[in-house]
Design an enzyme around this catalytic site. Structure first.
Site, mmCIF file in Angstrom:
data_model
loop_
_atom_site.group_PDB
_atom_site.id
_atom_site.type_symbol
_atom_site.label_atom_id
_atom_site.label_comp_id
_atom_site.label_asym_id
_atom_site.label_seq_id
_atom_site.Cartn_x
_atom_site.Cartn_y
_atom_site.Cartn_z
ATOM 1 N N LYS A 93 0.820 -1.215 0.000
ATOM 2 C CA LYS A 93 0.000 0.000 0.000
ATOM 3 C C LYS A 93 0.854 1.266 0.000
ATOM 4 C CE LYS A 93 -3.812 -2.412 2.256
ATOM 5 N NZ LYS A 93 -3.117 -3.698 2.517
ATOM 6 N N ARG A 94 1.778 1.318 -0.933
ATOM 7 C CA ARG A 94 2.661 2.472 -1.046
ATOM 8 C C ARG A 94 2.009 3.560 -1.901
ATOM 9 N NH1 ARG A 94 4.872 -0.408 2.588
ATOM 10 N NH2 ARG A 94 7.131 -0.486 2.821
#
Length: 271
Positions: A93-94
């Site tokens: 979840k960058r």
């Protein structure tokens, strides 16, 4: 792994199961804690037990990063251990400004050699593009998640009458293609999937939330399946924590096989 290779695996295994390796040191069977690398030992056993039923594995990096350098080593060893014919997702979840996203892309695509990474779209195109520029790799964009807080932003109605998640789906199609861009859609939002398919009819969807979170495999499949399947349904806790005893791998295999058999039936309906 490219799109055709993924589709081929789905057809061969008659499965679109993604096993989530959300491996928590506090939840794995106690007898593994004496191993040199308990998390890797646990993952090995789960992978060996489920690989014939799964086309993908998703590693939630938070469970590894929380353990510091040792956890990162467990993550890397697990990815290296995974079979070459499965689709490997780094659930990280960058998403940040362009030069930072470039470094994240290098970390997960070049260093860890995952096939895909989950990315938050909130900062817009320039935060996502660096991931999409890596050849034969996939960006999995958060679209409509299954958590309660999804109501805070994702479901907001904009001035143009669209929900924010719908705007994300429409806008992001200008950034990537069906060959390198997937979307996260929670299984507990199954009633929205038919609408999502009107916006993105052919993109793959990564669907968490089946099993422990209450999502329905049948409902998601009916609403979201395409001619190429177009789905990766993730199950984590229901499979990897099916037992906390010495039979944990055998029980994980049973749960994975059960899901694969259900998926085979759904694939047969659409073929």
């Amino acid at each position: 792994m490219n799109r055709q290779e993924l589709i081929s695996q789905i057809k061969t295994k008659k499965s679109y199961l993604c096993v989530g390796l959300d491996s928590d040191i506090q939840k794995i069977p106690a007898h593994l804690l004496n191993a040199q690398d308990p998390i890797f030992e646990f993952n090995q056993r789960i992978i060996d037990a489920t690989e014939k039923y799964a086309v993908s594995y998703k590693l939630n990096t938070a469970f590894y990063e929380a353990l510091g350098t040792k956890g990162w080593e467990s993550l890397q060893k697990t990815i290296e251990y995974l079979p070459k014919d499965v689709f490997i997702i780094a659930d990280a979840k960058r998403g940040d400004i362009g030069n930072t996203s470039s470094q994240y892309a290098k970390a997960f695509f070049e260093n860890l050699n995952s096939d895909a990474v989950t990315v938050a779209p909130y900062m817009g195109e320039d935060s996502v593009k660096p991931f999409l520029e890596i050849e034969n790799k996939w960006t999995i964009l958060l679209a409509l998640t299954s958590n309660i807080g999804a109501q805070d932003f994702e479901m907001l109605e904009l001035k143009n009458g669209k929900k924010l998640y719908e705007e994300v789906l429409e806008k992001s199609q200008q950034w990537g293609t069906e060959d390198n861009l997937m979307y996260v859609v929670g299984a507990t939002k199954a009633e929205y999937i038919a609408n999502i398919r009107k916006i993105i009819p052919n993109h793959f969807l990564l669907v968490p939330g089946v099993g422990a979170q209450g999502g329905s495999l049948e409902e998601v499949s009916k609403a979201g399946m395409t001619k190429d399947c177009g789905l990766l349904i993730n199950s984590s806790r229901q499979i990897i924590y099916a037992s906390k005893d010495r039979d944990f791998a055998e029980m994980a295999a049973q749960k994975a096989k059960q899901m694969q058999q259900e998926m085979a039936l759904q694939l047969a309906v659409t073929s």
